[in-house]
Design a protein around this motif. Sequence first.
Motif, PDB file in Angstrom:
ATOM      1  N   PHE A 132       6.584  -4.306   2.255  1.00  0.00           N
ATOM      2  CA  PHE A 132       6.058  -4.168   0.891  1.00  0.00           C
ATOM      3  C   PHE A 132       6.863  -5.027  -0.070  1.00  0.00           C
ATOM      4  O   PHE A 132       8.083  -5.170   0.086  1.00  0.00           O
ATOM      5  CB  PHE A 132       6.164  -2.705   0.426  1.00  0.00           C
ATOM      6  CG  PHE A 132       4.962  -1.882   0.766  1.00  0.00           C
ATOM      7  CD1 PHE A 132       3.835  -1.911  -0.035  1.00  0.00           C
ATOM      8  CD2 PHE A 132       4.961  -1.070   1.904  1.00  0.00           C
ATOM      9  CE1 PHE A 132       2.720  -1.137   0.273  1.00  0.00           C
ATOM     10  CE2 PHE A 132       3.848  -0.301   2.224  1.00  0.00           C
ATOM     11  CZ  PHE A 132       2.729  -0.332   1.403  1.00  0.00           C
ATOM     12  N   THR A 151       3.456   6.673  -3.014  1.00  0.00           N
ATOM     13  CA  THR A 151       4.791   7.239  -2.784  1.00  0.00           C
ATOM     14  C   THR A 151       5.483   6.527  -1.618  1.00  0.00           C
ATOM     15  O   THR A 151       4.831   5.851  -0.807  1.00  0.00           O
ATOM     16  CB  THR A 151       4.680   8.733  -2.429  1.00  0.00           C
ATOM     17  OG1 THR A 151       3.971   8.836  -1.189  1.00  0.00           O
ATOM     18  CG2 THR A 151       3.924   9.507  -3.503  1.00  0.00           C
ATOM     19  N   SER A 152       6.798   6.725  -1.508  1.00  0.00           N
ATOM     20  CA  SER A 152       7.501   6.061  -0.405  1.00  0.00           C
ATOM     21  C   SER A 152       7.093   6.667   0.938  1.00  0.00           C
ATOM     22  O   SER A 152       7.080   5.970   1.956  1.00  0.00           O
ATOM     23  CB  SER A 152       9.016   6.106  -0.611  1.00  0.00           C
ATOM     24  OG  SER A 152       9.407   7.414  -0.850  1.00  0.00           O
ATOM     25  N   ASP A 153       6.719   7.964   0.940  1.00  0.00           N
ATOM     26  CA  ASP A 153       6.224   8.569   2.188  1.00  0.00           C
ATOM     27  C   ASP A 153       4.923   7.900   2.631  1.00  0.00           C
ATOM     28  O   ASP A 153       4.725   7.607   3.817  1.00  0.00           O
ATOM     29  CB  ASP A 153       5.963  10.069   1.996  1.00  0.00           C
ATOM     30  CG  ASP A 153       7.265  10.853   2.000  1.00  0.00           C
ATOM     31  OD1 ASP A 153       8.307  10.245   2.300  1.00  0.00           O
ATOM     32  OD2 ASP A 153       7.229  12.065   1.683  1.00  0.00           O
ATOM     33  N   GLN A 154       4.041   7.678   1.637  1.00  0.00           N
ATOM     34  CA  GLN A 154       2.762   7.020   1.983  1.00  0.00           C
ATOM     35  C   GLN A 154       3.027   5.620   2.540  1.00  0.00           C
ATOM     36  O   GLN A 154       2.404   5.192   3.507  1.00  0.00           O
ATOM     37  CB  GLN A 154       1.863   6.926   0.747  1.00  0.00           C
ATOM     38  CG  GLN A 154       1.181   8.240   0.392  1.00  0.00           C
ATOM     39  CD  GLN A 154       0.361   8.118  -0.881  1.00  0.00           C
ATOM     40  OE1 GLN A 154       0.839   7.592  -1.888  1.00  0.00           O
ATOM     41  NE2 GLN A 154      -0.870   8.581  -0.833  1.00  0.00           N
ATOM     42  N   ARG A 155       3.958   4.912   1.916  1.00  0.00           N
ATOM     43  CA  ARG A 155       4.287   3.555   2.393  1.00  0.00           C
ATOM     44  C   ARG A 155       4.748   3.584   3.853  1.00  0.00           C
ATOM     45  O   ARG A 155       4.291   2.794   4.666  1.00  0.00           O
ATOM     46  CB  ARG A 155       5.432   2.970   1.576  1.00  0.00           C
ATOM     47  CG  ARG A 155       5.044   2.542   0.219  1.00  0.00           C
ATOM     48  CD  ARG A 155       6.302   2.163  -0.529  1.00  0.00           C
ATOM     49  NE  ARG A 155       5.976   1.906  -1.908  1.00  0.00           N
ATOM     50  CZ  ARG A 155       6.270   0.779  -2.552  1.00  0.00           C
ATOM     51  NH1 ARG A 155       6.935  -0.170  -1.971  1.00  0.00           N
ATOM     52  NH2 ARG A 155       5.917   0.614  -3.792  1.00  0.00           N
ATOM     53  N   SER A 156       5.658   4.524   4.151  1.00  0.00           N
ATOM     54  CA  SER A 156       6.175   4.546   5.531  1.00  0.00           C
ATOM     55  C   SER A 156       5.050   4.868   6.502  1.00  0.00           C
ATOM     56  O   SER A 156       4.956   4.255   7.569  1.00  0.00           O
ATOM     57  CB  SER A 156       7.257   5.601   5.726  1.00  0.00           C
ATOM     58  OG  SER A 156       8.075   5.665   4.645  1.00  0.00           O
ATOM     59  N   ARG A 157       4.207   5.846   6.133  1.00  0.00           N
ATOM     60  CA  ARG A 157       3.131   6.215   7.068  1.00  0.00           C
ATOM     61  C   ARG A 157       2.162   5.047   7.273  1.00  0.00           C
ATOM     62  O   ARG A 157       1.726   4.784   8.396  1.00  0.00           O
ATOM     63  CB  ARG A 157       2.399   7.462   6.558  1.00  0.00           C
ATOM     64  CG  ARG A 157       3.197   8.756   6.772  1.00  0.00           C
ATOM     65  CD  ARG A 157       2.304   9.976   6.626  1.00  0.00           C
ATOM     66  NE  ARG A 157       1.748  10.094   5.287  1.00  0.00           N
ATOM     67  CZ  ARG A 157       2.285  10.827   4.298  1.00  0.00           C
ATOM     68  NH1 ARG A 157       3.385  11.530   4.517  1.00  0.00           N
ATOM     69  NH2 ARG A 157       1.717  10.874   3.118  1.00  0.00           N
ATOM     70  N   ASP A 176       7.221  -5.376  -4.361  1.00  0.00           N
ATOM     71  CA  ASP A 176       6.805  -4.736  -5.610  1.00  0.00           C
ATOM     72  C   ASP A 176       6.843  -5.713  -6.774  1.00  0.00           C
ATOM     73  O   ASP A 176       7.270  -6.849  -6.636  1.00  0.00           O
ATOM     74  CB  ASP A 176       7.718  -3.545  -5.922  1.00  0.00           C
ATOM     75  CG  ASP A 176       7.465  -2.415  -4.947  1.00  0.00           C
ATOM     76  OD1 ASP A 176       6.292  -2.199  -4.611  1.00  0.00           O
ATOM     77  OD2 ASP A 176       8.445  -1.777  -4.505  1.00  0.00           O
ATOM     78  N   ASP A 211       1.507   2.964  -7.649  1.00  0.00           N
ATOM     79  CA  ASP A 211       1.942   4.362  -7.711  1.00  0.00           C
ATOM     80  C   ASP A 211       1.897   5.095  -6.369  1.00  0.00           C
ATOM     81  O   ASP A 211       1.934   6.321  -6.331  1.00  0.00           O
ATOM     82  CB  ASP A 211       1.150   5.127  -8.794  1.00  0.00           C
ATOM     83  CG  ASP A 211      -0.345   4.955  -8.640  1.00  0.00           C
ATOM     84  OD1 ASP A 211      -0.764   4.499  -7.556  1.00  0.00           O
ATOM     85  OD2 ASP A 211      -1.086   5.264  -9.591  1.00  0.00           O
ATOM     86  N   GLU A 268      -4.548   7.330   4.009  1.00  0.00           N
ATOM     87  CA  GLU A 268      -3.609   7.887   3.020  1.00  0.00           C
ATOM     88  C   GLU A 268      -4.315   8.162   1.691  1.00  0.00           C
ATOM     89  O   GLU A 268      -3.680   8.487   0.689  1.00  0.00           O
ATOM     90  CB  GLU A 268      -2.443   6.918   2.786  1.00  0.00           C
ATOM     91  CG  GLU A 268      -1.464   6.884   3.931  1.00  0.00           C
ATOM     92  CD  GLU A 268      -0.854   8.253   4.230  1.00  0.00           C
ATOM     93  OE1 GLU A 268      -0.497   8.978   3.289  1.00  0.00           O
ATOM     94  OE2 GLU A 268      -0.766   8.594   5.428  1.00  0.00           O
ATOM     95  N   SER A 306       1.771  -3.345  -6.087  1.00  0.00           N
ATOM     96  CA  SER A 306       2.587  -3.576  -4.888  1.00  0.00           C
ATOM     97  C   SER A 306       1.748  -4.355  -3.887  1.00  0.00           C
ATOM     98  O   SER A 306       0.534  -4.178  -3.837  1.00  0.00           O
ATOM     99  CB  SER A 306       2.976  -2.251  -4.240  1.00  0.00           C
ATOM    100  OG  SER A 306       3.772  -1.510  -5.121  1.00  0.00           O
TER     101      SER A 306
END
Length: 441
Positions: free
Chosen positions: A372, A350-356, A374, A348, A327, A301
Amino acid sequence: MLENVKVVKFGGSSLADAEHFKMVEQIVLAEPERRYVVPSAPGKRFPADTKVTDMLYECYHMASKGDNIDEAFDKIAERYRLIIDGLGIDLDLTKEFENIKAAFTHHAGRDYAASRGEYLNGIILAKLLGFDFIDAASVICFADDGTFDSETTDKILNSELKKHYRAVVPGFYGSMPNGTIKTFSRGGSDITGSIVARAARASLYENWTDVSGFLMADPRIVENPKGIDNITYHELRELAYMGATVLHEDSIFPVRAAKIPINIRNTNSPEDKGTMIVPNGSDIPDEKNVITGVAGKKGFSVLNIEKAHMNAEVGFGRRVLTAIENEGVTFEHLPSGIDTMSVVLSGDITSDQRSRIMNAICASCLPEYIGFEDGLALLAVVGRGMVNNKGTASRVITAIAEAGINIRMIDQGSSEINIIIGVDDKDFENALRAIYNEFVK
Ligand code: ASP
């Protein structure tokens, strides 16, 4: 000082049954320098077979749940009995089996359980060869926190090897100061072989497996790729990172530090020279190929960030990387423009990590755009022959363009031995073939 010693490691497929043990015996005894042997546990005899290490993990799992392990354990013992019978050697492991089974039911530990695969194979191989047996638990040292203690190991192992002219040291495990057995990660017998080679001050570490060394490209993508005769440790790291696996990654470090070459050989085809891995390119003859190999991986990504005058903002890059670091995510590449920065991450997260990550960068860097993307595949074109060789990058790019593929990213490492190209996942295989065909005739 031990003179002209070779350390030979055999993988699980080289020791899966009695037939293979006999091939291993011939190989070891063919050269008197092959004085220290490191075996894996018996591997698969046919594609649907189970490795003994996996049988041990499963059996221990059953024991820890309180299930009856009679049948599962007997299947493991049977693998060894078949080998011993097939070799016709006078060896009775009944007592060992009893002790190990009792330890399983007393929950001696998952690592202990897995290590018995190598331990028992080591006893059989030592008997077959007439070599001494050195239990790895007494010479491969892990610290209390479970990390490998290389300096203590080197001291203890070096002095132990001096007491044995020829010996078998089982791979994959060692012990912690309190005696608890600890293993390396899967495939870790390669690491033991490398550690033994360093401690023996060996002239060569031979790693015997079921392929004749490394290939210049993945044979699932390129039809019948050429083999690699010689490669440097550095080139191998670049290719291995991109997925070219034959050796455990961590096995390179002990021998690399001691400047000992590794020779990958094929037990089923011992006349093949295999691949020689050497410390420096100057140790090997010049080869015709500019590139040594090409490898790659899909599914990365990219985090793209844009802001006018970001190049003039002190600490911009640090703030971006801090958000990623917070993160616990590592970044792979960092291609940048004047007002743009891209961070390539493994896919790999997570979407939570991406938002943070995005929220943190928005707050600390106030970018004009952040997002982002992909589906990026990275290809590593690796070769010591590329250093100072003009026009290599243009050949790579032209080959990909002529295959009708759009390049999304280009990055060249400072050592000039690798060029990284990013393309869409869907173009990965074609791009790899285009590069291979351009450089390998
Ligand atoms: N037997 C272990 C495994 O299967 C270690 C090795 O073979 O190197 O992972």
